[in-house]
Design a protein around this motif. Structure first.
Motif, PDB file in Angstrom:
ATOM      1  N   LYS A  38       0.824  -1.261  -0.047  1.00  0.00           N
ATOM      2  CA  LYS A  38      -0.135  -0.128   0.016  1.00  0.00           C
ATOM      3  C   LYS A  38       0.892   1.327   0.133  1.00  0.00           C
ATOM      4  N   TYR A  48      -2.435   0.759  -4.323  1.00  0.00           N
ATOM      5  CA  TYR A  48      -2.005  -0.635  -4.102  1.00  0.00           C
ATOM      6  C   TYR A  48      -1.120  -1.360  -5.301  1.00  0.00           C
ATOM      7  N   ASP A  82      -7.976   3.312   4.224  1.00  0.00           N
ATOM      8  CA  ASP A  82      -7.551   2.434   3.258  1.00  0.00           C
ATOM      9  C   ASP A  82      -7.215   2.988   1.873  1.00  0.00           C
ATOM     10  N   ILE A 101       1.807  -5.173   3.135  1.00  0.00           N
ATOM     11  CA  ILE A 101       0.482  -5.432   3.564  1.00  0.00           C
ATOM     12  C   ILE A 101       0.196  -6.923   3.909  1.00  0.00           C
TER      13      ILE A 101
END
Lengths: 113, 114
Positions: free
Chosen positions: A37, A88, A84, A47
């Motif tokens: 991330k 990614y 979040d 992660i």
């Protein structure tokens, strides 16, 4: 040449939804995969990882699925939160040189409150 | 500090100049890695060290790029005769040992070549 991932896609979800981020890899010799991330202005943050002898691995709110038949990797985030929101990246490596990670281009995840 | 640190955080230079980028790994980590990240792209591997030696330097794009880690801790990435195409964020990471140990990344040095 070798590549992981595709053109930078985006994913928008509502807070509380589950998110699924996908990644395709091209090197069938890859045997270790990692999801990172990256928030704006920061370095990538680990992660979860998975080895090629597994097809699923779970962490806290995250699950990684590996399908070696079609060379596909996915990251599932449960109950997605605004924190979040980030880019990614999937990355792959293999035993010849495990330290050398090959990253995809990433997916931008935006979580709306 | 507890994490990987990189200095400077930003570097602006002119085409043709020489630059050095520094990385301080997490204390006790024997493996150290350099990556380069262009806007909108994933990090691209440059080189990694196991101790003082380069275990894999296959990602260095040409002989203008060189990295050292003389005492097995701090590393310096050196770029000679910089070109505009060298502009990117240079990321450093370290891990406890090599192999599949988790790589912990620093915040990067943003290099701009005018």
């Amino acid at each position: 040449g070798e590549s992981v991932g595709l053109h930078l896609p985006t994913l928008s979800v509502q807070e509380g939804d589950n998110s699924i981020i996908n990644c395709a890899y091209s090197n069938s010799a890859s045997d270790y995969f990692i999801w990172y991330k990256q928030e704006s202005g920061k370095g990538p943050q680990f992660i979860i990882d998975i080895r090629s002898n597994m097809d699923k691995r779970q962490g806290q709110r995250v699950t990684v699925l590996l399908n070696k038949t079609v060379k596909h990797l996915s990251l599932q985030i449960a109950a997605t939160q605004p924190g979040d929101s980030a880019v990614y990246f999937c990355a792959e490596t293999r035993g010849v040189s495990y330290g050398k990670l090959t990253f995809g281009q990433g997916t931008i995840l935006t979580v709306h409150p | 500090g507890a994490g990987v640190s990189q200095t400077p955080s930003n570097k602006v230079t002119e085409k043709g100049k020489y630059v050095e980028l520094r990385c301080d790994p997490i204390s006790g980590h024997t493996a150290l890695y350099w990556y380069r990240q262009s806007l909108g792209q994933g990090p691209e591997f440059l080189i990694y060290f196991q101790g003082t030696g380069a275990a894999d330097d296959s990602g260095l794009p040409n002989d203008r790029f060189f990295a050292v880690r003389p005492e097995g801790s701090v590393s310096t990435l050196k770029i000679q005769r910089t070109e505009r195409g060298d502009s990117a964020v240079y990321l450093c990471a370290s891990s406890l040992s090599g192999s599949t140990d988790t790589q912990y990344f620093g915040p990067g040095t943003r290099l701009t070549v005018l």
